[in-house]
Design an enzyme around this catalytic site. Structure first.
Site, PDB file in Angstrom:
ATOM      1  CG  ASN A 222      47.237  15.182  45.160  1.00 20.20           C
ATOM      2  OD1 ASN A 222      46.539  16.175  45.303  1.00 20.20           O
ATOM      3  ND2 ASN A 222      46.763  13.950  45.275  1.00 20.20           N
TER       4      ASN A 222
ATOM      5  CB  THR B  36      40.366  48.258  29.068  1.00 22.55           C
ATOM      6  OG1 THR B  36      41.189  47.265  28.442  1.00 22.55           O
ATOM      7  CG2 THR B  36      39.493  47.604  30.123  1.00 22.55           C
TER       8      THR B  36
ATOM      9  CE  LYS C   9      41.222  50.333  32.479  1.00 17.31           C
ATOM     10  NZ  LYS C   9      41.434  49.136  33.301  1.00 17.31           N
TER      11      LYS C   9
ATOM     12  CE  LYS D 252      40.062  47.306  36.671  1.00 17.42           C
ATOM     13  NZ  LYS D 252      40.955  46.168  37.015  1.00 17.42           N
TER      14      LYS D 252
ATOM     15  CG  ASP E 283      39.172  46.045  33.197  1.00 14.07           C
ATOM     16  OD1 ASP E 283      39.943  45.087  32.991  1.00 14.07           O
ATOM     17  OD2 ASP E 283      39.570  47.172  33.527  1.00 14.07           O
ATOM     18  CD  GLU E 284      40.506  42.614  35.148  1.00 15.89           C
ATOM     19  OE1 GLU E 284      41.021  43.033  36.195  1.00 15.89           O
ATOM     20  OE2 GLU E 284      40.567  43.226  34.061  1.00 15.89           O
TER      21      GLU E 284
ATOM     22  CG  HIS F 291      41.574  39.748  31.055  1.00  7.90           C
ATOM     23  ND1 HIS F 291      42.223  39.476  32.244  1.00  7.90           N
ATOM     24  CD2 HIS F 291      41.755  41.079  30.822  1.00  7.90           C
ATOM     25  CE1 HIS F 291      42.767  40.599  32.701  1.00  7.90           C
ATOM     26  NE2 HIS F 291      42.513  41.585  31.858  1.00  7.90           N
ATOM     27  NE  ARG F 292      48.686  38.620  31.297  1.00 10.30           N
ATOM     28  CZ  ARG F 292      50.010  38.756  31.313  1.00 10.30           C
ATOM     29  NH1 ARG F 292      50.778  37.687  31.175  1.00 10.30           N
ATOM     30  NH2 ARG F 292      50.574  39.927  31.464  1.00 10.30           N
TER      31      ARG F 292
ATOM     32  CG  HIS G 213      44.993  40.581  28.105  1.00 10.21           C
ATOM     33  ND1 HIS G 213      44.954  41.906  28.488  1.00 10.21           N
ATOM     34  CD2 HIS G 213      43.790  40.332  27.518  1.00 10.21           C
ATOM     35  CE1 HIS G 213      43.774  42.422  28.161  1.00 10.21           C
ATOM     36  NE2 HIS G 213      43.055  41.484  27.572  1.00 10.21           N
TER      37      HIS G 213
ATOM     38  CB  SER H 214      46.210  45.319  27.730  1.00  9.48           C
ATOM     39  OG  SER H 214      45.263  46.041  28.478  1.00  9.48           O
TER      40      SER H 214
END
Length: 473
Positions: A116, A166, A168, A170, A196-197, A287-288, A320, A372
């Site tokens: 809060n 990664t 692609k 994706k 990929d994420e 992964h972030r 990452h 990456s």
């Protein structure tokens, strides 16, 4: 006209929660916030308000205050510093006693620290810049399921960064074509490929089909190359039950590593998955996705160094961490600080890298930082120089964008990596001599030569938004 003072909902916190004479304890959780107070609110009052609202206080005195020892449990604002280059913001240092938090619960700690209080009227903007986790708390958290040493032993790969890609595009590939892309990359020389994420279980690529085709690709590439290979199978899902189902299936078919989007999946869910990985002998790539929502604004949110520490506590074997040289946000010195926080056992406070506190991780193993995002062969010398051996260098478009196909792109990256590692081991300066090193390696690798020609003009010129404060450069 006098500046408005935000009196409503604000009591005199300074008299209770501002303690500049306080001597911090080894057992305290320490936090530093960047604070922009509302007009008319003093620095001391704003810092005390943050300490109060992130620990024991409410907006008024209540009779149940008499039933406990608030002086023992309260957070204490114990120091204030200027923020270089800012006339409005300041740093507030706050100490929290150990008994304020549940052992081993990152969720509980951050429900207080970034709960809060971030909507509190006394402050106009608030950013959590760093946290010191005492050893007692570190030791109650799971940490990395395995860590760098165990992973290297599992893969039998030493003395260089690990190399990944990664897949692609994706989104949009069917399972069989997806598996073919994985196979071509792995046989070309990569150690890993990656979902990929946002690849979960969409109608065009259901998770079970993806896992089966990717595992077939791994086994075929291993048989052809004689090397251990892997694919980060993303088990992120909408419920914990689905996450466990996908993780169990990945284990059943023999994959060595799975993946989690730790911010979008939720901290409790990710911690549970990390514990499962340790029990079941699975590596965990992290992964972030969503981090920039919290960390990119330099005045409000949570600095990525805190998010990196959170992940090290919850558990992961890779994270990452930015690239410095690619398409994504990443100040060089700050990124090096994040890398150290992920890998090293003890990190000294170093304002030049944005690190406010010493951090002791005890026996918790370090994890691999992952570079990456928009990187290609021309970046290889800088990446090897910045990240060193204990890292994962992940090229998506920089592999699959090769004019001759995925295998050629993977080969180009592997040749470039090994050339840079050899040059570094010979004592050469990679960032100064990178072009010469790559050009020589390309003489015996047409794949690298074509990659260098393809991406020679590709640069990302945008400046970093979230920079370290100028005084500490």
């Amino acid at each position: 006209m006098a500046a408005k003072t935000y009196d409503a909902g604000v009591k005199d916190y300074r008299s209770i929660y501002w303690e500049p004479q306080y001597q911090v304890k080894d057992s305290d959780i320490l936090a530093v916030f960047k604070v922009v107070p509302q007009p008319g609110v003093s620095r001391e009052e704003a810092a005390a308000a943050v300490a109060a609202e992130s620990s024991t206080a409410t907006w008024t005195t209540v009779w149940t205050d008499l039933l406990t020892d608030l002086d023992y449990y309260k957070g204490r604002a114990y120091a204030i510093e200027d923020v270089p280059g800012s006339d409005e913001a300041f740093y507030a240092f706050i100490a929290y006693p150990m008994d304020l938090f549940e052992e081993g619960s990152v969720v509980n700690v951050f429900t207080s620290l970034v709960g809060n209080v971030f909507g509190f009227k006394a402050v106009r903007a608030l950013r959590l810049e760093d946290v010191r986790f005492p050893l007692w708390f570190v030791m109650t958290c799971p940490g990395a399921p395995h860590g760098m040493k165990v992973e290297r032993d599992l893969l039998d790969k030493y003395g260089r960064p690990l190399l990944g890609c990664t897949i692609k595009p994706k989104l949009g590939l069917a399972a069989k074509n997806y598996g073919r892309a994985v196979y071509e990359c792995l046989r070309g020389g990569l150690d890993f490929t990656k979902d990929d994420e946002n690849v979960n279980s969409q109608p065009f690529l259901r998770w079970r089909d993806r896992f089966l085709f990717c595992q077939e690709a791994i086994q075929k590439a291993e048989a052809e190359t004689g090397e251990r290979k892997g694919h980060y199978m993303n088990v992120t899902a909408g419920t914990m039950e689905e996450i466990y189902e996908r993780a169990e299936f990945a284990k059943e078919i023999g994959t060595p590593i799975i993946m989690s989007d730790y911010l979008t999946v939720g901290w409790a869910a990710h911690t549970s998955l990390s514990r499962w990985c340790r029990k079941n002998g699975m590596l965990l790539h992290v992964h972030r996705a969503m981090h920039a929502v919290m960390d990119r604004n330099p005045n409000h949110g949570i600095n990525f160094r805190v998010l990196a520490k959170i992940l090290r506590l919850m558990g992961g074997d890779h994270l990452h961490s930015g690239t410095v040289v690619g398409k994504l946000e990443g100040d060089r010195e700050a990124t090096i600080g994040w890398i150290n926080l992920l890998r090293d056992r003890f990190i000294k406070a170093d304002r030049s890298r944005g690190i406010f506190f010493d951090q002791d991780w005890g026996p918790q193993p370090g994890l691999f930082p992952v570079a990456s995002g928009g990187i290609h062969v021309w970046h290889m010398p800088a990446l090897v120089s910045i990240f060193g051996n204990d890292s994962v260098l992940q090229f998506g478009g920089g592999t699959l964008g090769h004019p001759w196909g995925n295998a050629a792109g993977a080969c180009a990256n592997r040749v470039a990596l090994e050339a840079c590692v050899q040059a570094r081991n010979e004592g050469r300066h990679l960032e100064k001599e990178g072009k010469e090193i790559l050009t020589k390696a390309a003489q015996s690798s047409p794949e690298l030569r074509m990659a260098m020609e393809t991406w020679k003009e590709i640069k990302f010129e945008f400046d970093t938004v979230d920079k370290l404060d100028v005084q500490h450069r």
